[in-house]
Design a protein around this motif. Structure first.
Motif, PDB file in Angstrom:
ATOM      1  N   ASP A 196       0.791  -1.229   0.000  1.00 27.83           N
ATOM      2  CA  ASP A 196       0.000   0.000   0.000  1.00 27.83           C
ATOM      3  C   ASP A 196       0.827   1.285   0.000  1.00 27.83           C
ATOM      4  OD1 ASP A 196       0.674   0.524   2.788  1.00 27.83           O
ATOM      5  OD2 ASP A 196      -0.867  -0.915   3.351  1.00 27.83           O
ATOM      6  N   GLY A 197       2.085   1.235   0.485  1.00 25.19           N
ATOM      7  CA  GLY A 197       2.926   2.426   0.447  1.00 25.19           C
ATOM      8  C   GLY A 197       2.451   3.571   1.327  1.00 25.19           C
ATOM      9  N   LEU A 198       1.653   3.257   2.342  1.00 27.73           N
ATOM     10  CA  LEU A 198       1.154   4.301   3.245  1.00 27.73           C
ATOM     11  C   LEU A 198       2.232   4.688   4.251  1.00 27.73           C
ATOM     12  CD1 LEU A 198      -2.353   2.708   3.927  1.00 27.73           C
ATOM     13  CD2 LEU A 198      -1.892   4.707   2.476  1.00 27.73           C
ATOM     14  N   TYR A 199       2.132   5.895   4.767  1.00 29.79           N
ATOM     15  CA  TYR A 199       3.082   6.393   5.763  1.00 29.79           C
ATOM     16  C   TYR A 199       2.560   6.054   7.158  1.00 29.79           C
ATOM     17  CZ  TYR A 199       4.861   9.023   1.773  1.00 29.79           C
ATOM     18  OH  TYR A 199       5.369   9.369   0.545  1.00 29.79           O
ATOM     19  N   ASP A 200       3.201   5.087   7.807  1.00 28.20           N
ATOM     20  CA  ASP A 200       2.705   4.554   9.073  1.00 28.20           C
ATOM     21  C   ASP A 200       2.623   5.595  10.182  1.00 28.20           C
ATOM     22  OD1 ASP A 200       2.342   2.086   8.000  1.00 28.20           O
ATOM     23  OD2 ASP A 200       4.051   1.132   8.966  1.00 28.20           O
ATOM     24  N   ARG A 201       3.537   6.553  10.210  1.00 25.04           N
ATOM     25  CA  ARG A 201       3.574   7.517  11.308  1.00 25.04           C
ATOM     26  C   ARG A 201       2.551   8.641  11.144  1.00 25.04           C
ATOM     27  NH1 ARG A 201      10.067   8.424  12.522  1.00 25.04           N
ATOM     28  NH2 ARG A 201      10.574   6.229  12.953  1.00 25.04           N
ATOM     29  N   LEU A 202       2.051   8.815   9.935  1.00 22.51           N
ATOM     30  CA  LEU A 202       1.067   9.867   9.695  1.00 22.51           C
ATOM     31  C   LEU A 202      -0.343   9.354   9.939  1.00 22.51           C
ATOM     32  CD1 LEU A 202       2.393  11.534   6.405  1.00 22.51           C
ATOM     33  CD2 LEU A 202       2.850  12.185   8.779  1.00 22.51           C
ATOM     34  N   THR A 203      -1.248  10.273  10.199  1.00 19.52           N
ATOM     35  CA  THR A 203      -2.649   9.897  10.349  1.00 19.52           C
ATOM     36  C   THR A 203      -3.251   9.594   8.981  1.00 19.52           C
ATOM     37  OG1 THR A 203      -3.487  12.155  10.081  1.00 19.52           O
ATOM     38  CG2 THR A 203      -2.861  11.457  12.319  1.00 19.52           C
ATOM     39  N   CYS A 204      -4.435   9.019   8.991  1.00 19.52           N
ATOM     40  CA  CYS A 204      -5.137   8.738   7.733  1.00 19.52           C
ATOM     41  C   CYS A 204      -5.319  10.018   6.923  1.00 19.52           C
ATOM     42  CB  CYS A 204      -6.500   8.116   8.029  1.00 19.52           C
ATOM     43  SG  CYS A 204      -6.444   6.480   8.782  1.00 19.52           S
ATOM     44  N   LEU A 205      -5.767  11.067   7.617  1.00 23.41           N
ATOM     45  CA  LEU A 205      -6.031  12.329   6.930  1.00 23.41           C
ATOM     46  C   LEU A 205      -4.749  12.928   6.362  1.00 23.41           C
ATOM     47  CD1 LEU A 205      -8.370  14.230   6.249  1.00 23.41           C
ATOM     48  CD2 LEU A 205      -7.891  15.466   8.374  1.00 23.41           C
ATOM     49  N   ASP A 206      -3.674  12.888   7.151  1.00 21.75           N
ATOM     50  CA  ASP A 206      -2.416  13.465   6.679  1.00 21.75           C
ATOM     51  C   ASP A 206      -1.833  12.670   5.509  1.00 21.75           C
ATOM     52  OD1 ASP A 206      -2.464  15.562   8.440  1.00 21.75           O
ATOM     53  OD2 ASP A 206      -1.227  14.576   9.962  1.00 21.75           O
ATOM     54  N   ASN A 207      -2.033  11.349   5.500  1.00 24.45           N
ATOM     55  CA  ASN A 207      -1.613  10.552   4.350  1.00 24.45           C
ATOM     56  C   ASN A 207      -2.280  11.062   3.076  1.00 24.45           C
ATOM     57  OD1 ASN A 207      -0.024   7.747   4.264  1.00 24.45           O
ATOM     58  ND2 ASN A 207      -0.717   8.115   6.374  1.00 24.45           N
ATOM     59  N   LEU A 208      -3.560  11.325   3.165  1.00 23.99           N
ATOM     60  CA  LEU A 208      -4.275  11.800   1.990  1.00 23.99           C
ATOM     61  C   LEU A 208      -3.900  13.232   1.636  1.00 23.99           C
ATOM     62  CD1 LEU A 208      -7.851  10.288   2.457  1.00 23.99           C
ATOM     63  CD2 LEU A 208      -5.874   9.354   1.255  1.00 23.99           C
ATOM     64  N   HIS A 209      -3.611  14.053   2.650  1.00 23.92           N
ATOM     65  CA  HIS A 209      -3.189  15.430   2.373  1.00 23.92           C
ATOM     66  C   HIS A 209      -1.893  15.461   1.563  1.00 23.92           C
ATOM     67  CE1 HIS A 209      -6.412  17.054   4.535  1.00 23.92           C
ATOM     68  NE2 HIS A 209      -5.847  17.333   5.700  1.00 23.92           N
ATOM     69  N   TYR A 236      -1.232  16.153  -6.178  1.00 20.58           N
ATOM     70  CA  TYR A 236      -2.174  16.317  -7.282  1.00 20.58           C
ATOM     71  C   TYR A 236      -2.655  17.760  -7.446  1.00 20.58           C
ATOM     72  CZ  TYR A 236      -2.661  11.215  -7.621  1.00 20.58           C
ATOM     73  OH  TYR A 236      -2.434   9.879  -7.791  1.00 20.58           O
ATOM     74  N   GLY A 237      -2.364  18.594  -6.452  1.00 24.37           N
ATOM     75  CA  GLY A 237      -2.808  19.982  -6.525  1.00 24.37           C
ATOM     76  C   GLY A 237      -4.300  20.139  -6.357  1.00 24.37           C
ATOM     77  N   ILE A 238      -4.882  19.335  -5.463  1.00 26.47           N
ATOM     78  CA  ILE A 238      -6.324  19.404  -5.209  1.00 26.47           C
ATOM     79  C   ILE A 238      -6.568  19.816  -3.758  1.00 26.47           C
ATOM     80  CG2 ILE A 238      -6.944  17.726  -6.989  1.00 26.47           C
ATOM     81  CD1 ILE A 238      -7.007  15.572  -4.935  1.00 26.47           C
ATOM     82  N   PRO A 239      -7.744  20.373  -3.450  1.00 19.61           N
ATOM     83  CA  PRO A 239      -8.024  20.882  -2.097  1.00 19.61           C
ATOM     84  C   PRO A 239      -7.985  19.786  -1.028  1.00 19.61           C
ATOM     85  CG  PRO A 239      -9.648  21.697  -3.676  1.00 19.61           C
ATOM     86  CD  PRO A 239      -8.864  20.627  -4.377  1.00 19.61           C
ATOM     87  N   HIS A 240      -7.560  20.156   0.169  1.00 18.12           N
ATOM     88  CA  HIS A 240      -7.512  19.203   1.277  1.00 18.12           C
ATOM     89  C   HIS A 240      -8.896  18.702   1.668  1.00 18.12           C
ATOM     90  CE1 HIS A 240      -3.256  20.056   3.114  1.00 18.12           C
ATOM     91  NE2 HIS A 240      -3.221  19.716   1.832  1.00 18.12           N
ATOM     92  N   LYS A 241      -9.928  19.460   1.358  1.00 20.45           N
ATOM     93  CA  LYS A 241     -11.280  19.019   1.716  1.00 20.45           C
ATOM     94  C   LYS A 241     -11.642  17.712   0.996  1.00 20.45           C
ATOM     95  CE  LYS A 241     -13.832  21.748  -1.745  1.00 20.45           C
ATOM     96  NZ  LYS A 241     -14.425  20.602  -2.459  1.00 20.45           N
ATOM     97  N   ASN A 242     -10.998  17.463  -0.142  1.00 18.78           N
ATOM     98  CA  ASN A 242     -11.237  16.207  -0.851  1.00 18.78           C
ATOM     99  C   ASN A 242     -10.830  15.004  -0.001  1.00 18.78           C
ATOM    100  OD1 ASN A 242     -11.531  18.171  -2.879  1.00 18.78           O
ATOM    101  ND2 ASN A 242     -10.917  16.739  -4.477  1.00 18.78           N
ATOM    102  N   SER A 243      -9.807  15.209   0.841  1.00 22.35           N
ATOM    103  CA  SER A 243      -9.324  14.116   1.696  1.00 22.35           C
ATOM    104  C   SER A 243     -10.412  13.675   2.664  1.00 22.35           C
ATOM    105  CB  SER A 243      -8.074  14.554   2.463  1.00 22.35           C
ATOM    106  OG  SER A 243      -7.044  14.940   1.588  1.00 22.35           O
ATOM    107  N   SER A 244     -11.060  14.626   3.297  1.00 25.46           N
ATOM    108  CA  SER A 244     -12.130  14.302   4.242  1.00 25.46           C
ATOM    109  C   SER A 244     -13.312  13.642   3.535  1.00 25.46           C
ATOM    110  CB  SER A 244     -12.595  15.566   4.968  1.00 25.46           C
ATOM    111  OG  SER A 244     -11.535  16.128   5.719  1.00 25.46           O
ATOM    112  N   GLU A 245     -13.615  14.131   2.347  1.00 26.02           N
ATOM    113  CA  GLU A 245     -14.746  13.588   1.592  1.00 26.02           C
ATOM    114  C   GLU A 245     -14.515  12.123   1.218  1.00 26.02           C
ATOM    115  OE1 GLU A 245     -15.127  16.215  -1.700  1.00 26.02           O
ATOM    116  OE2 GLU A 245     -15.965  17.856  -0.508  1.00 26.02           O
ATOM    117  N   VAL A 246     -13.288  11.815   0.795  1.00 30.53           N
ATOM    118  CA  VAL A 246     -13.020  10.453   0.352  1.00 30.53           C
ATOM    119  C   VAL A 246     -12.883   9.506   1.543  1.00 30.53           C
ATOM    120  CG1 VAL A 246     -10.489  10.454   0.241  1.00 30.53           C
ATOM    121  CG2 VAL A 246     -11.797   9.209  -1.474  1.00 30.53           C
ATOM    122  N   LEU A 247     -12.419  10.000   2.687  1.00 29.69           N
ATOM    123  CA  LEU A 247     -12.392   9.168   3.895  1.00 29.69           C
ATOM    124  C   LEU A 247     -13.808   8.748   4.294  1.00 29.69           C
ATOM    125  CD1 LEU A 247      -9.755  10.708   6.358  1.00 29.69           C
ATOM    126  CD2 LEU A 247      -9.661   8.486   5.215  1.00 29.69           C
TER     127      LEU A 247
END
Length: 232
Positions: free
Chosen positions: A74-87, A93-104
């Motif tokens: 998966d290549g996820l960053y273990d030390r970061l939170t779920c939200l910060d991984n997506l941020h 990608y140059g997209i708004p951070h609000k997209n991270s919350s929406e997709v979670l």
């Protein structure tokens, strides 16, 4: 939307793909089925330009930016939170951070947004990896055995999400060794054995061609008949 024509790939003296040709249409779920080591991941790696074939051609009718990818690693960053991984990927990608919350929320991880990835179960990690893959709303999505090792309830949740993405017009390329999953989700499937295509088409029609069970599509029986081996 996705096409391979006469692809051959070798690693040293071993031929891992031999004359692989197929076409996946826009908006469908295309399933690639085979045992571990059949060459499924190699096909994805070639289609996404992570590997070069020795011969043959391949094409995806969208840009690399418009594709999403979820692999076994998966290549996820273990030390970061779920939200910060997506941020992190939102910034790439140059997209708004609000997209991270929406997709979670879409993958059912809104309550784990502040939890470190190291604290997640395997099923939660799978859903977060899927969230990252669809963060930028790709037109083509590659999923490499997305429900492998998951419990039935978690797998069912991912199935519903995949079906929802298809309804929104996403073309999905799915690898699996789970025949039931393929029958449930896929419009077309390709059966791969030791790097060679042994059959492809609509699941029910494949079963009818080989006189397998008519009431419930039994791709496992077809695979055993054609290769002498099961998928597991």
């Amino acid at each position: 939307m996705i096409k391979m024509d006469g692809i051959v790939k070798k690693f040293g003296t071993q031929t891992v793909l031999s004359d692989v040709s197929f076409e996946a249409k826009q908006g469908e779920i295309f399933g690639l089925l085979g045992r571990s080591g059949a060459g499924k991941t190699t096909i994805i790696n070639i289609l996404t330009n992570q590997l070069k074939p020795d011969s043959g051609s391949h094409k995806i009718s969208v840009s690399s930016y418009e594709t999403g990818l979820m692999l076994d690693e998966d290549g996820l960053y273990d030390r970061l939170t779920c939200l910060d991984n997506l941020h992190v990927f939102a910034d790439i990608y140059g997209i708004p951070h609000k997209n991270s919350s929406e997709v979670l929320e879409k993958v059912g991880l809104e309550n784990a947004a502040k939890k470190a990835v190291s604290q997640l179960s395997k099923g939660m990690r799978q859903r977060l990896a899927l969230a990252r893959a669809i963060l930028h709303k790709p037109k083509v999505l590659f999923l490499d055995e997305p429900t492998s090792g998951l419990d039935p309830n978690t797998a069912q949740g991912i199935h519903k999400l995949i079906q929802g993405l298809q309804k929104q017009g996403t073309t999905i390329f799915l690898t699996t060794h789970n025949m039931d999953e393929a029958v449930k989700l896929c419009n077309h499937v390709l059966l791969l054995h030791k790097g060679k295509i042994v059959e492809q088409g609509i699941p029910t029609e494949i079963c009818e061609r080989h006189n397998a069970t008519k009431t419930v599509p039994d791709l496992e029986a077809v695979f055993i008949k054609m290769t002498g081996e099961g998928l597991s």
